[in-house]
Structures are given as C-alpha cells and as structure tokens.
Design a protein around this motif. Sequence first.
Motif, PDB file in Angstrom:
ATOM      1  N   SER A 224       0.846  -1.187   0.000  1.00  0.00           N
ATOM      2  CA  SER A 224       0.000   0.000   0.000  1.00  0.00           C
ATOM      3  C   SER A 224       0.881   1.236   0.000  1.00  0.00           C
ATOM      4  O   SER A 224       1.983   1.234   0.550  1.00  0.00           O
ATOM      5  N   ILE A 225       0.387   2.287  -0.600  1.00  0.00           N
ATOM      6  CA  ILE A 225       1.118   3.555  -0.630  1.00  0.00           C
ATOM      7  C   ILE A 225       0.727   4.344   0.616  1.00  0.00           C
ATOM      8  O   ILE A 225      -0.459   4.519   0.901  1.00  0.00           O
ATOM      9  N   ALA A 226       1.735   4.788   1.377  1.00  0.00           N
ATOM     10  CA  ALA A 226       1.482   5.453   2.650  1.00  0.00           C
ATOM     11  C   ALA A 226       1.342   6.963   2.493  1.00  0.00           C
ATOM     12  O   ALA A 226       0.679   7.625   3.299  1.00  0.00           O
ATOM     13  N   SER A 227       1.988   7.519   1.470  1.00  0.00           N
ATOM     14  CA  SER A 227       2.003   8.972   1.331  1.00  0.00           C
ATOM     15  C   SER A 227       0.740   9.464   0.637  1.00  0.00           C
ATOM     16  O   SER A 227       0.101   8.733  -0.121  1.00  0.00           O
TER      17      SER A 227
ATOM     18  N   PRO B  87      -2.542   2.153   4.208  1.00  0.00           N
ATOM     19  CA  PRO B  87      -3.317   2.854   3.167  1.00  0.00           C
ATOM     20  C   PRO B  87      -4.283   3.879   3.762  1.00  0.00           C
ATOM     21  O   PRO B  87      -4.627   4.864   3.109  1.00  0.00           O
ATOM     22  N   LEU B  88      -4.700   3.650   5.017  1.00  0.00           N
ATOM     23  CA  LEU B  88      -5.609   4.585   5.683  1.00  0.00           C
ATOM     24  C   LEU B  88      -4.882   5.877   6.028  1.00  0.00           C
ATOM     25  O   LEU B  88      -5.462   6.959   5.987  1.00  0.00           O
ATOM     26  N   MET B  89      -3.568   5.748   6.349  1.00  0.00           N
ATOM     27  CA  MET B  89      -2.786   6.944   6.673  1.00  0.00           C
ATOM     28  C   MET B  89      -2.641   7.832   5.447  1.00  0.00           C
ATOM     29  O   MET B  89      -2.600   9.066   5.568  1.00  0.00           O
ATOM     30  N   SER B  90      -2.575   7.222   4.269  1.00  0.00           N
ATOM     31  CA  SER B  90      -2.546   8.027   3.045  1.00  0.00           C
ATOM     32  C   SER B  90      -3.806   8.888   2.950  1.00  0.00           C
ATOM     33  O   SER B  90      -3.756  10.049   2.541  1.00  0.00           O
ATOM     34  N   MET B  91      -4.936   8.306   3.392  1.00  0.00           N
ATOM     35  CA  MET B  91      -6.196   9.056   3.372  1.00  0.00           C
ATOM     36  C   MET B  91      -6.172  10.184   4.404  1.00  0.00           C
ATOM     37  O   MET B  91      -6.591  11.313   4.115  1.00  0.00           O
ATOM     38  N   VAL B  92      -5.687   9.882   5.617  1.00  0.00           N
ATOM     39  CA  VAL B  92      -5.606  10.908   6.672  1.00  0.00           C
ATOM     40  C   VAL B  92      -4.707  12.058   6.212  1.00  0.00           C
ATOM     41  O   VAL B  92      -5.044  13.244   6.361  1.00  0.00           O
ATOM     42  N   ARG B  93      -3.566  11.700   5.640  1.00  0.00           N
ATOM     43  CA  ARG B  93      -2.623  12.739   5.189  1.00  0.00           C
ATOM     44  C   ARG B  93      -3.203  13.574   4.052  1.00  0.00           C
ATOM     45  O   ARG B  93      -3.004  14.793   3.995  1.00  0.00           O
ATOM     46  N   HIS B  94      -3.928  12.905   3.159  1.00  0.00           N
ATOM     47  CA  HIS B  94      -4.575  13.611   2.054  1.00  0.00           C
ATOM     48  C   HIS B  94      -5.621  14.586   2.600  1.00  0.00           C
ATOM     49  O   HIS B  94      -5.718  15.740   2.167  1.00  0.00           O
ATOM     50  N   HIS B  95      -6.395  14.111   3.565  1.00  0.00           N
ATOM     51  CA  HIS B  95      -7.436  14.926   4.189  1.00  0.00           C
ATOM     52  C   HIS B  95      -6.832  16.202   4.781  1.00  0.00           C
ATOM     53  O   HIS B  95      -7.372  17.292   4.624  1.00  0.00           O
ATOM     54  N   ARG B  96      -5.662  16.032   5.432  1.00  0.00           N
ATOM     55  CA  ARG B  96      -4.989  17.191   6.035  1.00  0.00           C
ATOM     56  C   ARG B  96      -4.364  18.103   4.992  1.00  0.00           C
ATOM     57  O   ARG B  96      -4.511  19.318   5.048  1.00  0.00           O
TER      58      ARG B  96
ATOM     59  N   GLU C  32       1.758  11.262  14.495  1.00  0.00           N
ATOM     60  CA  GLU C  32       1.027  12.032  13.474  1.00  0.00           C
ATOM     61  C   GLU C  32      -0.470  12.137  13.721  1.00  0.00           C
ATOM     62  O   GLU C  32      -1.152  12.897  13.043  1.00  0.00           O
ATOM     63  N   TYR C  33      -0.982  11.295  14.635  1.00  0.00           N
ATOM     64  CA  TYR C  33      -2.435  11.273  14.790  1.00  0.00           C
ATOM     65  C   TYR C  33      -2.950  12.518  15.484  1.00  0.00           C
ATOM     66  O   TYR C  33      -2.284  13.107  16.330  1.00  0.00           O
ATOM     67  N   GLY C  34      -4.175  12.879  15.133  1.00  0.00           N
ATOM     68  CA  GLY C  34      -4.822  14.028  15.753  1.00  0.00           C
ATOM     69  C   GLY C  34      -6.180  13.632  16.279  1.00  0.00           C
ATOM     70  O   GLY C  34      -6.430  12.461  16.593  1.00  0.00           O
ATOM     71  N   ALA C  35      -7.069  14.611  16.348  1.00  0.00           N
ATOM     72  CA  ALA C  35      -8.384  14.394  16.939  1.00  0.00           C
ATOM     73  C   ALA C  35      -9.224  13.392  16.144  1.00  0.00           C
ATOM     74  O   ALA C  35     -10.190  12.837  16.669  1.00  0.00           O
ATOM     75  N   GLU C  36      -8.847  13.144  14.882  1.00  0.00           N
ATOM     76  CA  GLU C  36      -9.647  12.225  14.072  1.00  0.00           C
ATOM     77  C   GLU C  36      -9.423  10.769  14.466  1.00  0.00           C
ATOM     78  O   GLU C  36     -10.170   9.889  14.048  1.00  0.00           O
TER      79      GLU C  36
END
Lengths: 257, 201
Positions: A84-87, A150-159, A184-188
């Motif tokens: 999975s792509i993380a970035s 792959p979920l972190m890629s989504m979180v990073r994209h969202h930010r 890296e995690y936040g309130a989400e």
Amino acid sequence: MTELAVVGVPFAPPTRFAVPGRIAVGEQDAAVWRTATLTAIRRETADVVTVRLAVPGWAGHLPGQHLMLRLTAGDGYAAQRHYSIASAPDASEHIELTVDHVEGGEVSGWFHTVAAPGDTVEVRGPVSGFFAWPGDRPALLVGGGSGVVPLMSMVRHHRARRLDVPLRLLVSARGPEELIYAREYGAETTPVFTRSAPDGVAVGRMAAAHVAPLLAEQPAGGWEAYVCGSNGFAEHASRLLVAAGQPVHRIRIERFG
Amino acid sequence: MNVTRGFTGRPRVPNAALPPGQYDAGDDWPVLSAEVTPELAPADWSFRIDGLVERPRSWSWEQAHELPESSYEGDIHCVTSWSKFGVRFGGVSLDAFLSVVRPHVSATHVVAYSHTGYTANLPLADVTGGRAWIAWEYDGRPLAPEHGGPARLLVPHLYFWKSAKWIAGLRILDHDEPGFWEGNGYHARGNPWEEQRYSGD
C-alpha cells in the motif's frame, strides 16, 4: 426459451456490495515497471520502517491504492509483492511505503536489513481502484497493525487538502510502542491497544463500544467504511461495523496476503 | 535486468509447477475478499444459470448435490503472487450444470456472480471441458465461509480471483463484460502462465 441479453446494458447481479471501484484505473500506468530510487528510510517502530522513493514518471495515485514492487537478484530471480502507498498524492514524483518486517520475508527482510538510500527497486502502479478514497465522501477508517498504512494516506490527504468531509480513524495496535505513525495522529484518530496501553487507557480488542460512537454521529450521506488488516482483524472489524448498523455494501476491505 | 543491490531472495527450489512471479505459500491459504464475509447457510444458497441458454434454471443445495460428484486435486494461483500446491476440492463439474441448461451456439463468455454481488468474467471455453467446478468441500470438509462456503466457483487454471466465492450464478453472454476486479484494472482473462495480472499484461 432462450433469454437474450439486452444489448448495451451490462449485466448486474441481483445483489451488489460496495459496487464498482471509486475511480477508473489507468491501464498504461499499471502496465509499466518503473525504476524507483530510495531517498530516505525512517524507522516507525521496532519492526516497521518507511521508505521514501523517487519515481520519475510516477503518474500519481489516490489514497488507498497500492503498487507492485519487484526486487531482482543477480541470477535473474525476482520477487514481487503488493505494498500500500502510505504517502498522500502530490506532484513530487516521490512516494512512501511503510514496510512491516515479516519473519522470513525475502522482500521485507531486504528493506529492513540491506536497503540504503541510493538503492533502486522497481515498481508498477498504482493498481486497483476499489480501496481508493478520492476525498469525496465521509470516510470511516478501521485499521489493524500495518493495515493502517493505506488509511494513513487518506488521513494525510485529508490534512494536506484541508478537506471538510468528515474522516475518522480507528487503529488497533498491540501497544503504544507498536503504533505506527503514533506522532502524526490528531483528533480524528482513536487508537485501540490490545496488549498494553498508556496509563488510564483500556487494554483490549476492538469492540462494539469503539465503533458505536462513530456510527452514532452519522454524517450526511453516511460513512464509507475502509477496513484494512490481517484476515482475522478484517473479519472481526467488519462484523463489528455490520452489527453497529453500517450497510454491508458500504464496507470496503483490504486483507493482507 | 535491474538487479537490486544485496538482494539474494529465497533459496531457489526448481519447481516447474510454479508460474512466473509466483511463490509457494506452503500451508497458508490467504483470504483476500474485498467484501464482508456473508452469513450464508446451505439452505439459503442457490445457483442459477441463465442468459444465452436453452433452458435457464436454478438449483437448490440439495438439487445441486444430486448431480454427479467431481473433484479437483492440484494447484491454485493467486494474483497477489502466492500459489498453493496439492489442494483438494470436492463438488460438481460445471459441465454437469451446463449440459442441463444448454448454452446457445452464440455464447462466448460468462459473468459469474456471488451472493454478495461480486462478479468475474470468463470465456465460456475456460469453464467447460472439465476445467471448472462448483466446489463445496475442501480437503474433505465443508468449505469455510471465508473461503467461499457454502459453495464457490473453482477455475484453478486461472488466477484465483476468477473462482468467485459464495457463487450464486452464471449469466451466459455472447460478449465479454468486465467483472469486479477486471473493472478495477485487472486482466480480462488472468492466465497465470502468461502472467496476465493487470490490464495491459
């Protein structure tokens, strides 16, 4: 009597799950092996590293997509695996992969014990549009272990895009020291620890009590759920979601294997 | 050839039964379904063949079991690069079902679909002639739900995403229509010996 197919109307089965992929996949990009050069390696946990790759000609990806990676030995023997792509997608022609050290794994073992900046590998992709999240719908992300990649890629994209669409992440790890991307995690994000936890945080398997509050705050149009992890985790987490009322056809699952 | 510095790989075990780019998964049998595993009891299972056939029909669990038993012993190959050797499936040859419904001479392809809504397209020639089964046993035991039980399609000479789990039916067509993964960038046919993984291979 012979039943004739109606011309021009594709066959659709009577029941459907998370129907088609979220995006069309570029056939040419998926077909070409590209040389990728390691530019950095950083440690996430004792067993997990993130590698940054420069991939000239990389056509871009959507959060959630994966690629195929190939290592070739001097005698021509090659090993290929999906990662999975993380970035988050950007225009840099760089991507990041997060690699779990699999016991006896010939590819992950190479990343963990041999790889250094300047080394080259080959990648093709991105492949598969099913698990992709373009950032268009509220996303409920549920990951176990390195299934968070792959979920972190989504979180990073969202930010990175400062998206307004709701996004929540439930991530399961054995303990705080094994939680990938912990800083890296936040309130989400809600971490769930199964073996050991910081003081004041419960220890235990992901349960209905973790899922219920998220499904109680239904955004307009409902959640699109993305579940990633081992098969055991995916079975457990998807059952929790269904039991909590998430529609089966809006659960997308990616299992390791 | 783009040699990776310092990469040696697993010990080389010559294996003519291993298609290119695959490795032997040994005792592992990874589960890769993209959807929630359905709770589907045999009594709720049915299998239908329709489309370009003389006599479309459906079979219940009991009716399907009245057809002659047939088994497959051999290998399976997943597009994610694992292969599994010496597996044993029990069920009924798809030929037994097709001889009842009698495909029209114009039929060329099928779309196999699952009780979950998953689909996979196949040339008719790949599911006839003793090369495809409806399988409900694995290693002499009922097929587990996460592996497609109570019954799945089995087309072992193609990548395993073609072997639709929780099989519900076949629609017989006179043209090819992409199924679930084929619409997500995977190859239309998926022959492991030609390494037809993705569209464009």
